[in-house]
Motif scaffolding. Sequence first.
Motif, mmCIF file in Angstrom:
data_model
loop_
_atom_site.group_PDB
_atom_site.id
_atom_site.type_symbol
_atom_site.label_atom_id
_atom_site.label_comp_id
_atom_site.label_asym_id
_atom_site.label_seq_id
_atom_site.Cartn_x
_atom_site.Cartn_y
_atom_site.Cartn_z
ATOM 1 N N ALA A 239 0.823 -1.218 0.000
ATOM 2 C CA ALA A 239 0.000 0.000 0.000
ATOM 3 C C ALA A 239 0.852 1.261 0.000
ATOM 4 O O ALA A 239 0.461 2.272 -0.588
ATOM 5 C CB ALA A 239 -0.937 0.006 1.210
ATOM 6 N N LEU A 240 2.020 1.213 0.646
ATOM 7 C CA LEU A 240 2.885 2.398 0.697
ATOM 8 C C LEU A 240 3.945 2.364 -0.403
ATOM 9 O O LEU A 240 4.193 3.368 -1.063
ATOM 10 C CB LEU A 240 3.563 2.497 2.065
ATOM 11 N N PHE A 241 4.582 1.228 -0.574
ATOM 12 C CA PHE A 241 5.586 1.109 -1.627
ATOM 13 C C PHE A 241 5.738 -0.362 -2.004
ATOM 14 O O PHE A 241 5.542 -1.255 -1.171
ATOM 15 C CB PHE A 241 6.942 1.706 -1.217
ATOM 16 N N ASP A 242 6.057 -0.604 -3.253
ATOM 17 C CA ASP A 242 6.224 -1.965 -3.771
ATOM 18 C C ASP A 242 7.035 -1.860 -5.059
ATOM 19 O O ASP A 242 6.482 -1.702 -6.142
ATOM 20 C CB ASP A 242 4.856 -2.606 -4.028
ATOM 21 N N THR A 243 8.357 -1.947 -4.926
ATOM 22 C CA THR A 243 9.248 -1.686 -6.053
ATOM 23 C C THR A 243 10.204 -2.845 -6.268
ATOM 24 O O THR A 243 10.802 -3.349 -5.314
ATOM 25 C CB THR A 243 10.059 -0.404 -5.807
ATOM 26 N N HIS B 210 -8.490 2.047 -0.797
ATOM 27 C CA HIS B 210 -8.068 1.724 -2.160
ATOM 28 C C HIS B 210 -9.132 2.197 -3.156
ATOM 29 O O HIS B 210 -10.334 2.059 -2.916
ATOM 30 C CB HIS B 210 -7.827 0.236 -2.299
ATOM 31 N N MET B 211 -8.671 2.743 -4.266
ATOM 32 C CA MET B 211 -9.556 3.260 -5.305
ATOM 33 C C MET B 211 -9.090 2.731 -6.656
ATOM 34 O O MET B 211 -7.894 2.756 -6.944
ATOM 35 C CB MET B 211 -9.537 4.800 -5.307
ATOM 36 N N VAL C 81 -4.826 0.879 -9.541
ATOM 37 C CA VAL C 81 -5.257 0.906 -8.154
ATOM 38 C C VAL C 81 -4.463 1.976 -7.411
ATOM 39 O O VAL C 81 -3.221 1.969 -7.445
ATOM 40 C CB VAL C 81 -5.061 -0.460 -7.470
ATOM 41 N N TYR C 82 -5.152 2.885 -6.765
ATOM 42 C CA TYR C 82 -4.525 3.968 -6.013
ATOM 43 C C TYR C 82 -4.988 3.895 -4.558
ATOM 44 O O TYR C 82 -6.029 3.302 -4.257
ATOM 45 C CB TYR C 82 -4.881 5.319 -6.631
ATOM 46 N N THR C 83 -4.193 4.484 -3.681
ATOM 47 C CA THR C 83 -4.494 4.425 -2.258
ATOM 48 C C THR C 83 -4.615 5.826 -1.682
ATOM 49 O O THR C 83 -3.718 6.658 -1.876
ATOM 50 C CB THR C 83 -3.394 3.665 -1.493
#
Length: 220
Positions: free
Chosen positions: A73-77, A215-216, A197-199
Amino acid sequence: MLLSAAMLSGLPLCALPALRPAHATTYDVTIVDFRYVPAELTVQVGDRVIWTSDFIGHTVTSGTGDTDPAAGALFDTSIDFLSPTTSYTFATPGDVPYFCRPHAYWGMTGVVHVQAPAGLDAPPWPPPRLSPAYPNPFNPQTALSLSLPAAARVRLSVHDGAGRLVALLADATLEAGEHVLVWDGSDQRGRPVASGVYTARLVVNGYSQSGALRHMVLVR
């Protein structure tokens, strides 16, 4: 009260609040084999952490593991030869665990302890309530309802899947009561963003709120 990303995007960049204070510090974490070194850090709000690796096949993903519903949700790289570094600036107090998706079962995890700046007011009690976005999925816009039990400094931001700031829906002191905040699917400069998907993330008086991630799904 109605706020929108479009209203904020018309402001000059100098009118928007700085995301990192002047005293912010940068911390380095090196990926060695299947470990984050150091695996545990204590930082201040506004500080940045940079992860570096020369080995392909790792990720830096917020959360406790793939079974965590808030994973990423915050970061995923992903880290590879073309992009050997990634970074994240921590905007709210609290503990932020993270892991490597392929290697978490080998114990490849870490945590960043984020300390609040001195002088912050405590969040109001009972806690604010942020309703799920509606409609969702959406096009062209969606709205989030915020209920404040007392006047408070509110920051409501939209982030992409890598944790990068996309839009700032509110960063001001709001009165007690009900507020509707609208996101029109554009970034800080008013440019439409891609489907995905945005948070939405809520911070009140400098504190991240429990259950404050929404989540949107934007469908172009």
